[in-house]
Design a protein around this motif. Structure first.
Motif, short mmCIF file in Angstrom:
data_model
loop_
_atom_site.label_atom_id
_atom_site.label_comp_id
_atom_site.label_asym_id
_atom_site.label_seq_id
_atom_site.Cartn_x
_atom_site.Cartn_y
_atom_site.Cartn_z
N HIS A 212 0.95 -1.25 0.03
CA HIS A 212 -0.11 -0.14 0.49
C HIS A 212 0.61 1.40 0.36
O HIS A 212 0.83 2.43 -0.79
CB HIS A 212 -0.61 -0.10 1.34
CG HIS A 212 -1.98 -1.26 1.17
ND1 HIS A 212 -2.76 -1.29 2.16
CD2 HIS A 212 -2.56 -2.40 0.50
CE1 HIS A 212 -3.62 -2.16 2.40
NE2 HIS A 212 -3.18 -2.74 0.78
N ILE B 230 2.03 2.09 -3.65
CA ILE B 230 1.25 2.71 -4.17
C ILE B 230 0.63 3.38 -4.42
O ILE B 230 0.69 4.48 -5.23
CB ILE B 230 0.41 1.31 -4.77
CG1 ILE B 230 0.02 0.17 -5.00
CG2 ILE B 230 -0.48 2.42 -5.50
CD1 ILE B 230 -1.05 -0.77 -4.44
N VAL C 194 -6.56 -2.73 -3.88
CA VAL C 194 -6.11 -3.16 -4.46
C VAL C 194 -6.59 -3.84 -5.96
O VAL C 194 -6.11 -3.86 -7.33
CB VAL C 194 -4.45 -4.00 -4.16
CG1 VAL C 194 -3.30 -3.84 -4.94
CG2 VAL C 194 -4.12 -3.01 -3.31
N THR D 142 -7.01 0.92 -13.37
CA THR D 142 -4.99 1.39 -13.72
C THR D 142 -4.96 0.50 -15.02
O THR D 142 -4.44 1.35 -16.04
CB THR D 142 -4.25 0.71 -12.57
OG1 THR D 142 -4.60 0.73 -11.62
CG2 THR D 142 -3.17 1.53 -12.41
N LEU E 60 2.47 -1.58 -13.19
CA LEU E 60 2.00 -1.84 -12.02
C LEU E 60 1.17 -2.18 -12.54
O LEU E 60 0.25 -2.98 -11.50
CB LEU E 60 1.59 -0.30 -11.96
CG LEU E 60 3.33 0.16 -11.56
CD1 LEU E 60 2.64 1.95 -11.37
CD2 LEU E 60 4.01 0.13 -10.04
N MET F 60 -0.08 -5.39 -9.63
CA MET F 60 -1.04 -4.99 -8.70
C MET F 60 -2.24 -6.33 -8.35
O MET F 60 -2.87 -6.84 -7.70
CB MET F 60 -1.64 -3.74 -8.37
CG MET F 60 -1.01 -3.06 -7.86
SD MET F 60 -1.08 -1.09 -8.74
CE MET F 60 -3.10 -0.68 -8.12
#
Lengths: 169, 447
Positions: free
Chosen positions: A32, A35, B100, B107, B146, B150
């Motif tokens: 976290h 990010i 997430v 994303t 990313l 994730m």
């Protein structure tokens, strides 16, 4: 092109940058935090754009977000997260931290109130079409020497990493 | 039409036709909005079409029929699939990281579509023209990695984690080779001819100034009267080859689809995703494929230029052997002809439909499809439309060739092993890329 609603964009981007920067250090889960750091870096790229520096903004995204943060997450994913969650989050170093914060705050305050002379009053922004070209020109003429030194430094870092990682080469 | 509306239309149309119109804030905002809507619908339709084409072409390569049930020749299969995906239960694993897990597909979709704002479908057909266009595209598409990481981590499951580890290693490795190829193409924009043209277009730039702007890169190829594919033969070709291989690896497609290798990892990083969220991954994958193909088209295949295009500019007009009234007209008619041929195929299909009551609806539907295609062809014959849409047609045609190649690769090549993948990337592609870059710079010294 005349900038539109400049101050709103500035406050929005700064707010995102500050809030997500705070989240980087307050989240317990390292993923976290990483990010949140991505969001900080992206809003910084937006601030660079507002300063008429599109090239710096692009490099910020491609290097930090697309390169470094990917490697960060790559490493963090291999770490045992549950072990990390049970660890203590903050070291008992509040005294040093307070002193550092006060000094930094004093510096900011000084620059804010007396810093008019430090910076030129108004720098005309370079036209958007030639921004990248001008960076290239100054990088390879006026700042050639520091540029080369930085590249040698990076080369040393690469070779050092390979030497440390591999016993037998 | 009221007076004020007419003046707005005039203003906007005129501004879109003149080079450098991006400097006008109002007109560029209006046109940006129009192009965003057009691109969003266009890309979504292209993804749907790709879904159908991929299944059909793969099937024909393997001597199968492919989808045949829903609609004539399975034409409505993608719509049925989309409905199924939307109705399906959207499962979130119990131990997953909720935020997430939700953020990852968002994303990926956002980055896949953001890239489109600098893609030049024509000299004036782009959402915007940025000085850092190419850098922006590569940067934003690198954020997509990313999303994959994730997704793999948030699923809290073994196969997704393995998939996203593989994917990030693969994408970081191939990004370097890709960058080398791209830089050699950017270097080519600064060679002879380009500089003069930029002075006329932008009023800036000296004799040998390159550009990162996507429109500027195509302009440079126009000014140098060659596609960069054929520049300094075979250097441009090698750089293009490196990019073409690296872009397949970047989009995680066969033969580099290790992150989602079915035989080893179930479905890789999106194993735990289902329903709508999975369809977002699907959409983003195909959108990214179209986007990287557009980069390749812009950099090496002359972007929107038709084959053998003459040099058009505000102050210069240099015709070549393959241009001039009749030949220009012949090339301008190609888009309409393409649609007529497609309509003809659909019409033949309609005639050959089985004459049975059960097929009546399908026959009528196919006939309607043929009519629609023919109508589009007729609209494309109209001189104004023809002139404005030609560029978009040639660009899309070149991208379509790449999309077909993607399917072809998947039908022919076996999947690489991970060490073979790394070996190819680091020991062959990157050194070759660096060599091409150095040789291009050396050859460019004279010009």
């Amino acid at each position: 092109m005349q900038p539109v609603a400049t101050s709103w964009f500035f406050y929005g981007l700064s707010a995102v940058a500050i809030v997500s920067a705070l989240m980087v250090i307050t989240r317990k889960n390292p993923v976290h935090s990483a990010i949140s750091l991505v969001f900080t870096l992206l809003s910084l790229a937006g601030l660079y754009l507002m300063l008429y520096a599109p090239f710096v903004a692009g490099v910020q995204i491609i290097l930090y977000v697309g390169g470094i943060m990917v490697l960060f997450l790559f490493v963090i994913m291999l770490v045992n997260i549950e072990h990390n969650l049970r660890e203590e989050q903050f070291n008992k170093q509040w005294l040093v931290a307070t002193i550092a914060t006060v000094v930094l705050g004093a510096l900011f305050g000084y620059v804010y109130y007396h810093g008019k002379g430090f910076f030129p009053a108004a720098v005309p922004p370079t036209p958007e079409q030639v921004n990248t070209q001008q960076i290239g020109m100054s990088l390879y003429t006026a700042y050639m020497f520091p540029f080369e030194i930085a590249s040698v430094l990076l080369l040393v870092a690469i070779i050092g990493a390979v030497v440390m990682a591999k016993k037998r080469i | 039409m009221p007076q004020w509306l007419q003046s707005v239309v005039d203003y906007v149309t005129k501004s879109n036709n003149t080079p450098g119109w991006y400097a006008d804030p109002v007109a560029s905002a209006i046109w940006a909005l129009i192009y965003i809507i057009l691109i969003f619908t266009g890309v979504s339709i292209a993804v749907i079409a790709m879904n159908w084409l991929e299944r059909k072409i793969l099937a024909h390569m393997q001597v199968r029929l492919g989808p045949m049930r829903v609609g004539p020749h399975g034409l409505l299969q993608p719509i049925a699939d989309a409905l199924k995906l939307l109705i399906k239960e959207d499962i979130m694993p119990d131990q997953a990281d909720k935020v997430v897990f939700w953020l990852a597909p968002v994303t990926i979709v956002i980055t896949a579509f953001t890239v489109y704002i600098v893609i030049p479908f024509g000299p004036t057909h782009a959402v915007t023209d940025m000085n850092i266009g190419l850098l922006f595209m590569l940067g934003v598409s690198s954020i997509g990695v990313l999303g994959i990481i994730m997704a793999g981590w948030a699923s809290n499951s073994h196969y997704p984690l393995m998939g996203s580890l593989r994917s990030s290693a693969q994408m970081v490795s191939y990004e370097i080779a890709m960058g080398m190829a791209v830089v050699s193409a950017v270097l080519m924009t600064s060679f002879k001819g380009g500089g003069n043209f930029f002075r006329q277009i932008y009023g800036t730039g000296g004799a040998s100034v390159g550009t990162l702007s996507m429109i500027g890169i195509v302009r440079a190829q126009e000014a140098q009267q060659t596609w960069f594919l054929f520049k300094f033969f075979p250097l441009g070709l090698i750089a293009f080859f490196i990019f073409a291989v690296a872009m397949v690896a970047e989009t995680n497609r066969a033969p580099f689809d290790l992150p989602e290798a079915e035989s080893e990892l179930v479905a890789g990083f999106h194993t735990e995703y289902s329903g709508f969220r999975w369809s977002l991954f699907f959409l983003a994958e195909y959108a990214a494929m179209i986007a990287v193909s557009s980069i390749a088209v812009t950099l090496w295949l002359g972007g929107w230029m038709r084959p053998f295009a003459s040099l058009h500019g505000p102050n210069v007009e240099i015709p070549n052997y393959w241009s001039g009234g009749a030949i220009d007209l012949a090339f301008a008619l190609v888009p309409a002809l393409t649609f007529f041929v497609l309509a003809l195929f659909a019409f033949i299909g309609t005639v050959r439909m089985p004459k049975h009551r059960a097929f009546r609806v399908q026959t009528i539907g196919l006939a309607g499809f043929a009519l629609a295609l023919g109508f589009i062809g007729l609209v494309l014959l109209e001189p104004h439309v023809r002139d404005r849409v030609q560029d978009i047609f040639w660009f899309s045609l070149k991208v379509a060739v790449f999309m077909y190649m993607y399917i072809w690769y998947r039908g022919t090549f076996p999947r690489y092993r991970f060490d073979q993948l790394m070996h190819l990337g680091w020991k062959f592609m990157i050194p070759t890329g660096i060599a091409v870059l150095i040789l291009t710079a050396a050859l460019g010294l004279g010009s």
